[in-house]
Scaffold this motif. Structure first.
Motif, PDB file in Angstrom:
ATOM      1  N   ARG A  95      46.490  26.038  44.923  1.00 13.19           N
ATOM      2  CA  ARG A  95      45.677  26.567  43.824  1.00 13.19           C
ATOM      3  C   ARG A  95      44.407  27.186  44.392  1.00 13.19           C
ATOM      4  O   ARG A  95      43.616  26.518  45.039  1.00 13.19           O
ATOM      5  N   ILE A  96      44.236  28.485  44.147  1.00 13.76           N
ATOM      6  CA  ILE A  96      43.131  29.246  44.717  1.00 13.76           C
ATOM      7  C   ILE A  96      42.330  29.902  43.587  1.00 13.76           C
ATOM      8  O   ILE A  96      42.911  30.474  42.661  1.00 13.76           O
ATOM      9  N   SER A  97      41.022  29.842  43.676  1.00 13.86           N
ATOM     10  CA  SER A  97      40.140  30.585  42.781  1.00 13.86           C
ATOM     11  C   SER A  97      39.503  31.715  43.574  1.00 13.86           C
ATOM     12  O   SER A  97      39.043  31.509  44.701  1.00 13.86           O
ATOM     13  N   ALA A  98      39.461  32.905  42.978  1.00 14.07           N
ATOM     14  CA  ALA A  98      38.869  34.060  43.673  1.00 14.07           C
ATOM     15  C   ALA A  98      38.275  35.024  42.660  1.00 14.07           C
ATOM     16  O   ALA A  98      38.775  35.141  41.537  1.00 14.07           O
ATOM     17  N   PRO A  99      37.205  35.731  43.040  1.00 14.80           N
ATOM     18  CA  PRO A  99      36.618  36.721  42.130  1.00 14.80           C
ATOM     19  C   PRO A  99      37.574  37.891  41.898  1.00 14.80           C
ATOM     20  O   PRO A  99      38.262  38.332  42.818  1.00 14.80           O
ATOM     21  N   THR A 100      37.577  38.384  40.677  1.00 22.16           N
ATOM     22  CA  THR A 100      38.489  39.472  40.330  1.00 22.16           C
ATOM     23  C   THR A 100      38.219  40.725  41.153  1.00 22.16           C
ATOM     24  O   THR A 100      39.127  41.288  41.779  1.00 22.16           O
ATOM     25  N   SER A 101      36.962  41.181  41.156  1.00 19.92           N
ATOM     26  CA  SER A 101      36.655  42.432  41.850  1.00 19.92           C
ATOM     27  C   SER A 101      36.942  42.329  43.333  1.00 19.92           C
ATOM     28  O   SER A 101      37.542  43.227  43.926  1.00 19.92           O
ATOM     29  N   PRO A 107      41.554  44.265  50.646  1.00 28.78           N
ATOM     30  CA  PRO A 107      42.972  44.007  50.954  1.00 28.78           C
ATOM     31  C   PRO A 107      43.429  42.585  50.641  1.00 28.78           C
ATOM     32  O   PRO A 107      44.590  42.251  50.881  1.00 28.78           O
ATOM     33  N   LEU A 108      42.539  41.743  50.095  1.00 19.94           N
ATOM     34  CA  LEU A 108      42.897  40.346  49.878  1.00 19.94           C
ATOM     35  C   LEU A 108      44.136  40.189  49.013  1.00 19.94           C
ATOM     36  O   LEU A 108      45.038  39.403  49.322  1.00 19.94           O
ATOM     37  N   SER A 109      44.201  40.932  47.908  1.00 21.58           N
ATOM     38  CA  SER A 109      45.339  40.803  47.002  1.00 21.58           C
ATOM     39  C   SER A 109      46.657  41.154  47.688  1.00 21.58           C
ATOM     40  O   SER A 109      47.688  40.507  47.476  1.00 21.58           O
ATOM     41  N   LYS A 110      46.608  42.177  48.559  1.00 24.45           N
ATOM     42  CA  LYS A 110      47.834  42.629  49.217  1.00 24.45           C
ATOM     43  C   LYS A 110      48.341  41.635  50.256  1.00 24.45           C
ATOM     44  O   LYS A 110      49.493  41.724  50.687  1.00 24.45           O
ATOM     45  N   THR A 111      47.474  40.714  50.691  1.00 20.18           N
ATOM     46  CA  THR A 111      47.913  39.745  51.708  1.00 20.18           C
ATOM     47  C   THR A 111      48.751  38.630  51.107  1.00 20.18           C
ATOM     48  O   THR A 111      49.437  37.915  51.842  1.00 20.18           O
ATOM     49  N   MET A 112      48.697  38.440  49.787  1.00 17.98           N
ATOM     50  CA  MET A 112      49.367  37.292  49.179  1.00 17.98           C
ATOM     51  C   MET A 112      50.884  37.331  49.392  1.00 17.98           C
ATOM     52  O   MET A 112      51.505  36.326  49.714  1.00 17.98           O
ATOM     53  N   ARG A 127      43.986  32.158  40.683  1.00 19.59           N
ATOM     54  CA  ARG A 127      43.235  32.382  39.449  1.00 19.59           C
ATOM     55  C   ARG A 127      42.087  33.355  39.727  1.00 19.59           C
ATOM     56  O   ARG A 127      41.185  33.046  40.503  1.00 19.59           O
ATOM     57  N   LEU A 128      42.135  34.522  39.115  1.00 16.87           N
ATOM     58  CA  LEU A 128      41.084  35.520  39.286  1.00 16.87           C
ATOM     59  C   LEU A 128      40.090  35.379  38.139  1.00 16.87           C
ATOM     60  O   LEU A 128      40.443  35.578  36.966  1.00 16.87           O
ATOM     61  N   GLU A 129      38.872  35.014  38.464  1.00 15.06           N
ATOM     62  CA  GLU A 129      37.845  34.822  37.445  1.00 15.06           C
ATOM     63  C   GLU A 129      36.472  34.955  38.087  1.00 15.06           C
ATOM     64  O   GLU A 129      36.235  34.452  39.183  1.00 15.06           O
ATOM     65  N   PHE A 140      41.225  22.678  42.262  1.00 14.29           N
ATOM     66  CA  PHE A 140      41.560  23.779  43.160  1.00 14.29           C
ATOM     67  C   PHE A 140      41.588  23.279  44.607  1.00 14.29           C
ATOM     68  O   PHE A 140      40.781  22.434  45.009  1.00 14.29           O
ATOM     69  N   ASP A 141      42.508  23.849  45.380  1.00 12.83           N
ATOM     70  CA  ASP A 141      42.570  23.517  46.803  1.00 12.83           C
ATOM     71  C   ASP A 141      41.484  24.256  47.581  1.00 12.83           C
ATOM     72  O   ASP A 141      40.918  23.709  48.534  1.00 12.83           O
ATOM     73  N   LEU A 142      41.214  25.496  47.198  1.00 10.85           N
ATOM     74  CA  LEU A 142      40.165  26.261  47.864  1.00 10.85           C
ATOM     75  C   LEU A 142      39.731  27.412  46.970  1.00 10.85           C
ATOM     76  O   LEU A 142      40.371  27.723  45.967  1.00 10.85           O
TER      77      LEU A 142
END
Length: 301
Positions: A95-101, A107-112, A127-129, A140-142
């Motif tokens: 479970r990961i939390s990350a800023p949307t923008s 490139p973060l999204s493309k690494t998933m 979770r993008l928020e 969340f794990d990180l």
């Protein structure tokens, strides 16, 4: 009573400060949390927690018992990890939390997809928020966080990448109002303010050994860097924004940088996770992967 489960429930309730938080963390019902603590107290013959509908606190016996069991539970976890090779294989839900923008404009999204392809036993719940979550209480794990400086010393962090900020605006805005020649000129400009920044009302610029702090103001405050970029492209004003977010617009001429002789703050992107004695393999695997994919792996503790 499953004594090991009861001990872990008691520990989580103490460390998180409530049965509700322990329920979310352990993914157990509130009734199951209460039942485990009650059965543990009955087994021991003492009250461990004073609790009302709004407050929970350790009794004297509970405080003593908590101090004793924490080391035991940590040692059991260590023993399990050392004896089971399967524990070294990244697996389970991450479970990961990350800023949307940040996620969508880098490139973060493309690494998933690449990460999931490399580790087929891992499931990612991203979770993008645009808010700062409480990692422990919300399970969340990180988290991926972008910040000028580290704040919470209770978290372990690993730097993923760094990108400079640039001050920029649309050619149409600069034609109407002129380009600032000194940082102090920004006082007469309409500045688009990113409210989640650690410095939404003040920008700092450096040149040689000189630092200039400039109070800024404008008619538009927003909590999304994507919205800041859109406002700039629409000719609404100037803003200080991570260069990676607007690189394409700068290269195409839709935006122009100003005050190029001055340097501004750098945006550092970190992976952060709770400071624990043992970090599960899925967390280590993800952090190592994104550092390798995106760039700079300086470690901060």
């Amino acid at each position: 009573m499953d004594r090991l489960t009861a001990l872990n429930v008691f520990r989580q309730a103490v460390e998180l400060g409530s049965f509700a938080a322990a329920s979310r963390r352990l993914r157990m019902s509130p009734a199951a949390i209460s039942k485990n603590v009650g059965e543990l107290e009955a087994h021991l013959g003492v009250r461990l927690l004073n609790r009302t509908t709004r407050h929970m606190s350790l009794t004297e016996a509970g405080s003593l018992y908590y101090e004793q069991i924490v080391g035991v539970l940590d040692d059991l976890e260590s023993a399990d990890s050392s004896l089971s090779p399967l524990q070294q294989v990244p697996k389970g839900t991450l479970r990961i939390s990350a800023p949307t923008s940040l996620t969508l404009l880098t490139p973060l999204s493309k690494t998933m997809a690449k990460f999931l392809d490399r580790y087929p036993k891992v499931l990612v719940d991203l979770r993008l928020e645009d808010r700062r979550v409480n990692l422990v209480e919300e399970g969340f794990d990180l988290a991926i966080r972008a910040m000028d400086s580290l704040g919470d010393s209770s978290l372990v962090s690993r730097k993923i990448m760094t990108t400079p900020h640039v001050l920029c605006g649309a050619p149409s805005y600069l034609e109407r109002f002129g380009a600032p020649e000194e940082p102090s000129d920004l006082r007469r400009h309409n500045c688009v303010q990113f409210t989640l920044s650690g410095h939404p009302d003040e920008w700092v610029f450096h040149r040689d050994d000189r630092a200039v702090r400039v109070p800024i103001a404008g008619r538009y405050k927003v909590s999304s860097s994507m919205a800041v970029r859109d406002a700039l492209c629409a000719g609404f004003g100037l803003s200080l924004i991570p260069q990676i977010y607007v690189q394409e617009e700068i290269e195409s001429g839709r935006l122009r940088t100003v005050l190029d002789g001055w340097s501004a703050v750098e945006l550092s992107v970190y992976a952060v996770y709770p400071s624990r004695r043992h970090v599960v393999p899925k967390v280590h695997a993800f952090v190592d992967f994104v550092v390798g994919e995106l760039g700079q792996g300086a470690v901060q503790d």
